[in-house]
Design a protein around this motif. Structure first.
Motif, PDB file in Angstrom:
ATOM      1  N   LEU A  47     -36.737  71.833 -61.189  1.00 46.52           N
ATOM      2  CA  LEU A  47     -37.839  71.420 -60.318  1.00 46.52           C
ATOM      3  C   LEU A  47     -39.189  71.790 -60.932  1.00 46.52           C
ATOM      4  O   LEU A  47     -40.145  71.012 -60.845  1.00 46.52           O
ATOM      5  N   ALA A  48     -39.272  72.951 -61.561  1.00 43.54           N
ATOM      6  CA  ALA A  48     -40.521  73.352 -62.212  1.00 43.54           C
ATOM      7  C   ALA A  48     -40.855  72.409 -63.374  1.00 43.54           C
ATOM      8  O   ALA A  48     -42.021  72.034 -63.560  1.00 43.54           O
ATOM      9  N   ASP A  51     -42.047  69.060 -61.884  1.00 43.62           N
ATOM     10  CA  ASP A  51     -43.417  69.180 -61.378  1.00 43.62           C
ATOM     11  C   ASP A  51     -44.428  69.261 -62.514  1.00 43.62           C
ATOM     12  O   ASP A  51     -45.527  68.718 -62.407  1.00 43.62           O
ATOM     13  N   ALA A  52     -44.074  69.936 -63.592  1.00 39.18           N
ATOM     14  CA  ALA A  52     -44.993  70.093 -64.725  1.00 39.18           C
ATOM     15  C   ALA A  52     -45.155  68.796 -65.517  1.00 39.18           C
ATOM     16  O   ALA A  52     -46.116  68.655 -66.268  1.00 39.18           O
ATOM     17  N   SER A  53     -44.225  67.848 -65.344  1.00 33.94           N
ATOM     18  CA  SER A  53     -44.289  66.611 -66.137  1.00 33.94           C
ATOM     19  C   SER A  53     -45.365  65.646 -65.646  1.00 33.94           C
ATOM     20  O   SER A  53     -45.682  64.684 -66.343  1.00 33.94           O
ATOM     21  N   ARG A  60     -36.203  64.325 -58.869  1.00 38.39           N
ATOM     22  CA  ARG A  60     -36.569  65.449 -58.008  1.00 38.39           C
ATOM     23  C   ARG A  60     -35.651  65.554 -56.787  1.00 38.39           C
ATOM     24  O   ARG A  60     -35.305  66.652 -56.380  1.00 38.39           O
ATOM     25  N   SER A  64     -33.586  68.828 -55.963  1.00 43.19           N
ATOM     26  CA  SER A  64     -33.892  69.534 -54.712  1.00 43.19           C
ATOM     27  C   SER A  64     -32.636  69.723 -53.869  1.00 43.19           C
ATOM     28  O   SER A  64     -32.432  70.796 -53.297  1.00 43.19           O
TER      29      SER A  64
END
Length: 102
Positions: A47-48, A51-53, A60, A64
Motif C-alpha cells: 500500500l505504501a 501510494d508513493a507511485s 490498491r 487493502s
C-alpha cells in the motif's frame, strides 16, 4: 500524437504483489492463521508503494483487502494462542491440585 477517445481511461498496471497480499490474507483468515501476519506486513508495504507511485501503479483494492484480512487474522491468531496457553495452564494447575491431594 494520438489521444484516447473522450471518456476512455486506461487503468494503471497492478502492483506485482497485490494479489499475493490478497491470497495471504485469505489463507490467514480461512485456514492457516500463521499467514495473516505476513499479509499484514506485506500489505502495509505494498500500500505504501502504491501510494508513493502517484497513480502509476494500481491494485490498491486487492492490497487493502489482504491487509485488512491480515489484521483480522492476526487478531484471531492471538486470541487462539492466548486461549491455548490458558487451557494448558489450567490443565497444569488442575493436575498439580490432583497430585497434591494424595
Amino acid at each position: 500524437m494520438t489521444y484516447p477517445p473522450p471518456g476512455y481511461h486506461q487503468r494503471p498496471p497492478e502492483h506485482p504483489q497485490a494479489t499475493t497480499v490478497l491470497i495471504l490474507g485469505c489463507l490467514g483468515l480461512a485456514f492457516c492463521g500463521f499467514c495473516a501476519p505476513f499479509a499484514w506486513i506485506k500489505g502495509r508495504n505494498v500500500l505504501a508503494e502504491i501510494d508513493a507511485s502517484g497513480g502509476q501503479i494500481g491494485g490498491r483494492s486487492q492490497a487493502s483487502a489482504g491487509y485488512v484480512m491480515g489484521i483480522v487474522g492476526t487478531a484471531l491468531l492471538g486470541i487462539m494462542l492466548l486461549t491455548m496457553v490458558g487451557a494448558v495452564a489450567l490443565m497444569i494447575i488442575s493436575a498439580e491440585a490432583e497430585s497434591s491431594r494424595y
